[in-house]
Design a protein around this motif. Structure first.
Motif, PDB file in Angstrom:
ATOM      1  N   VAL A  91       0.859  -1.173   0.000  1.00 57.35           N
ATOM      2  CA  VAL A  91       0.000   0.000   0.000  1.00 57.35           C
ATOM      3  C   VAL A  91       0.902   1.232   0.000  1.00 57.35           C
ATOM      4  O   VAL A  91       1.796   1.354   0.837  1.00 57.35           O
ATOM      5  CB  VAL A  91      -0.932   0.015   1.239  1.00 57.35           C
ATOM      6  N   ALA A  92       0.661   2.128  -0.948  1.00 56.51           N
ATOM      7  CA  ALA A  92       1.488   3.329  -1.099  1.00 56.51           C
ATOM      8  C   ALA A  92       1.524   4.136   0.195  1.00 56.51           C
ATOM      9  O   ALA A  92       0.487   4.375   0.820  1.00 56.51           O
ATOM     10  CB  ALA A  92       0.970   4.188  -2.242  1.00 56.51           C
ATOM     11  N   GLY A  93       2.720   4.548   0.594  1.00 54.56           N
ATOM     12  CA  GLY A  93       2.893   5.397   1.764  1.00 54.56           C
ATOM     13  C   GLY A  93       3.118   4.636   3.061  1.00 54.56           C
ATOM     14  O   GLY A  93       3.454   5.231   4.074  1.00 54.56           O
ATOM     15  N   TYR A  94       2.904   3.334   3.053  1.00 54.95           N
ATOM     16  CA  TYR A  94       3.070   2.530   4.262  1.00 54.95           C
ATOM     17  C   TYR A  94       4.342   1.690   4.180  1.00 54.95           C
ATOM     18  O   TYR A  94       4.674   1.156   3.133  1.00 54.95           O
ATOM     19  CB  TYR A  94       1.888   1.580   4.466  1.00 54.95           C
ATOM     20  N   GLU A  95       5.012   1.568   5.314  1.00 50.81           N
ATOM     21  CA  GLU A  95       6.148   0.666   5.437  1.00 50.81           C
ATOM     22  C   GLU A  95       5.619  -0.611   6.095  1.00 50.81           C
ATOM     23  O   GLU A  95       5.008  -0.563   7.164  1.00 50.81           O
ATOM     24  CB  GLU A  95       7.228   1.295   6.308  1.00 50.81           C
ATOM     25  N   THR A  96       5.828  -1.748   5.439  1.00 47.99           N
ATOM     26  CA  THR A  96       5.284  -3.020   5.913  1.00 47.99           C
ATOM     27  C   THR A  96       6.371  -3.875   6.547  1.00 47.99           C
ATOM     28  O   THR A  96       7.476  -3.975   6.031  1.00 47.99           O
ATOM     29  CB  THR A  96       4.647  -3.805   4.742  1.00 47.99           C
ATOM     30  N   SER A  97       6.020  -4.499   7.666  1.00 46.56           N
ATOM     31  CA  SER A  97       6.921  -5.448   8.312  1.00 46.56           C
ATOM     32  C   SER A  97       6.067  -6.522   8.975  1.00 46.56           C
ATOM     33  O   SER A  97       4.865  -6.368   9.139  1.00 46.56           O
ATOM     34  CB  SER A  97       7.795  -4.745   9.348  1.00 46.56           C
ATOM     35  N   HIS A 108       9.424  -6.683   5.410  1.00 44.05           N
ATOM     36  CA  HIS A 108       9.048  -7.334   4.159  1.00 44.05           C
ATOM     37  C   HIS A 108       7.546  -7.598   4.207  1.00 44.05           C
ATOM     38  O   HIS A 108       6.948  -7.568   5.271  1.00 44.05           O
ATOM     39  CB  HIS A 108       9.819  -8.648   4.003  1.00 44.05           C
ATOM     40  N   ASN A 109       6.926  -7.854   3.062  1.00 47.52           N
ATOM     41  CA  ASN A 109       5.484  -8.095   3.054  1.00 47.52           C
ATOM     42  C   ASN A 109       5.113  -9.563   2.840  1.00 47.52           C
ATOM     43  O   ASN A 109       3.946  -9.900   2.816  1.00 47.52           O
ATOM     44  CB  ASN A 109       4.801  -7.212   2.007  1.00 47.52           C
ATOM     45  N   THR A 110       6.107 -10.459   2.699  1.00 44.82           N
ATOM     46  CA  THR A 110       5.816 -11.886   2.527  1.00 44.82           C
ATOM     47  C   THR A 110       6.462 -12.696   3.642  1.00 44.82           C
ATOM     48  O   THR A 110       7.663 -12.601   3.876  1.00 44.82           O
ATOM     49  CB  THR A 110       6.329 -12.402   1.167  1.00 44.82           C
ATOM     50  N   TYR A 111       5.633 -13.479   4.325  1.00 44.88           N
ATOM     51  CA  TYR A 111       6.115 -14.402   5.345  1.00 44.88           C
ATOM     52  C   TYR A 111       6.073 -15.811   4.756  1.00 44.88           C
ATOM     53  O   TYR A 111       5.022 -16.290   4.344  1.00 44.88           O
ATOM     54  CB  TYR A 111       5.245 -14.346   6.603  1.00 44.88           C
ATOM     55  N   ASN A 112       7.211 -16.461   4.694  1.00 46.06           N
ATOM     56  CA  ASN A 112       7.300 -17.834   4.201  1.00 46.06           C
ATOM     57  C   ASN A 112       7.385 -18.780   5.393  1.00 46.06           C
ATOM     58  O   ASN A 112       8.422 -18.861   6.045  1.00 46.06           O
ATOM     59  CB  ASN A 112       8.526 -18.018   3.300  1.00 46.06           C
ATOM     60  N   TYR A 113       6.290 -19.456   5.668  1.00 42.07           N
ATOM     61  CA  TYR A 113       6.273 -20.466   6.732  1.00 42.07           C
ATOM     62  C   TYR A 113       7.163 -21.631   6.330  1.00 42.07           C
ATOM     63  O   TYR A 113       7.832 -22.225   7.146  1.00 42.07           O
ATOM     64  CB  TYR A 113       4.831 -20.935   6.957  1.00 42.07           C
ATOM     65  N   TYR A 128       1.512  -8.583  11.235  1.00 41.09           N
ATOM     66  CA  TYR A 128       1.907  -7.635  10.193  1.00 41.09           C
ATOM     67  C   TYR A 128       1.662  -6.229  10.718  1.00 41.09           C
ATOM     68  O   TYR A 128       0.607  -5.937  11.267  1.00 41.09           O
ATOM     69  CB  TYR A 128       1.077  -7.839   8.923  1.00 41.09           C
ATOM     70  N   THR A 129       2.650  -5.350  10.535  1.00 43.78           N
ATOM     71  CA  THR A 129       2.533  -3.957  10.965  1.00 43.78           C
ATOM     72  C   THR A 129       2.743  -3.052   9.761  1.00 43.78           C
ATOM     73  O   THR A 129       3.714  -3.200   9.030  1.00 43.78           O
ATOM     74  CB  THR A 129       3.575  -3.623  12.050  1.00 43.78           C
ATOM     75  N   ASN A 130       1.806  -2.126   9.570  1.00 42.65           N
ATOM     76  CA  ASN A 130       1.940  -1.100   8.540  1.00 42.65           C
ATOM     77  C   ASN A 130       2.097   0.233   9.246  1.00 42.65           C
ATOM     78  O   ASN A 130       1.271   0.599  10.074  1.00 42.65           O
ATOM     79  CB  ASN A 130       0.715  -1.060   7.629  1.00 42.65           C
ATOM     80  N   THR A 131       3.174   0.940   8.904  1.00 39.04           N
ATOM     81  CA  THR A 131       3.464   2.225   9.548  1.00 39.04           C
ATOM     82  C   THR A 131       3.493   3.316   8.488  1.00 39.04           C
ATOM     83  O   THR A 131       4.143   3.163   7.454  1.00 39.04           O
ATOM     84  CB  THR A 131       4.826   2.164  10.265  1.00 39.04           C
TER      85      THR A 131
END
Length: 168
Positions: A91-97, A108-113, A128-131
């Motif tokens: 999502v534009a403007g958000y930092e994903t972790s 990163h936006n992908t979690y590999n189990y 997941y955290t979007n800041t």
């Protein structure tokens, strides 16, 4: 701890020569949580996720995307042998972790189990955290230039004051 069959004594023998047995399978679970942070984060905005080989409570594969808002979570079941991953749409403007349990945060936006094994933990939680943060404009330039200008002006005022008094 969930099991696929809860009561093994509910079967009636056809005759006295047959035996009933039950296989109890441990169900692996993956919980996805959502947190929105930062001074511009919209806590009412939905964030879209895609899962690879995840299953709902009815053991149907979840092939559609799912959406979570701040504070929401959803739990999926996993099958041993499957390769599982969760991806959040950017999502534009958000930092994903994301963060798995108490582990450190991964930007990163992908979690590999990975491949689900029988000896994997029974339950895993991925948060997941979007800041979204902006620095408010304050109108002050914080370089050395303003201070240098003040020193030069003060020196100029001092020189003017000394020479203007001598002339009188």
């Amino acid at each position: 701890q969930e099991e696929s069959h809860t009561n093994c004594d509910d079967h009636k023998d056809v005759d006295d020569k047959t035996y009933d047995f039950c296989i109890h399978v441990k169900v692996k679970k993956l919980t996805v949580e959502k947190i929105v942070g930062g001074n511009m984060g919209d806590t009412n905005q939905g964030f879209t996720f895609t899962g690879k080989t995840i299953y709902d409570d009815s053991k149907n594969e979840v092939k559609n995307k799912f959406t979570l808002k701040n504070g929401q979570d959803v739990t999926f079941k996993l099958k041993v042998g499957d390769d599982v991953s969760i991806t959040e749409d950017s999502v534009a403007g958000y930092e994903t972790s994301y963060k798995v349990g108490d582990d450190s945060e991964v930007k990163h936006n992908t979690y590999n189990y990975g491949k689900v094994e029988a000896n994997n933990p029974d339950a895993v939680t991925v948060t997941y955290t979007n800041t979204k943060t902006i620095n408010p404009p304050n109108g002050i330039i914080t370089t050395i230039a303003p201070y240098a200008i003040m020193v030069v002006l003060a020196a100029g005022a001092g020189v003017y004051f000394v020479y203007s008094r001598r002339r009188r």
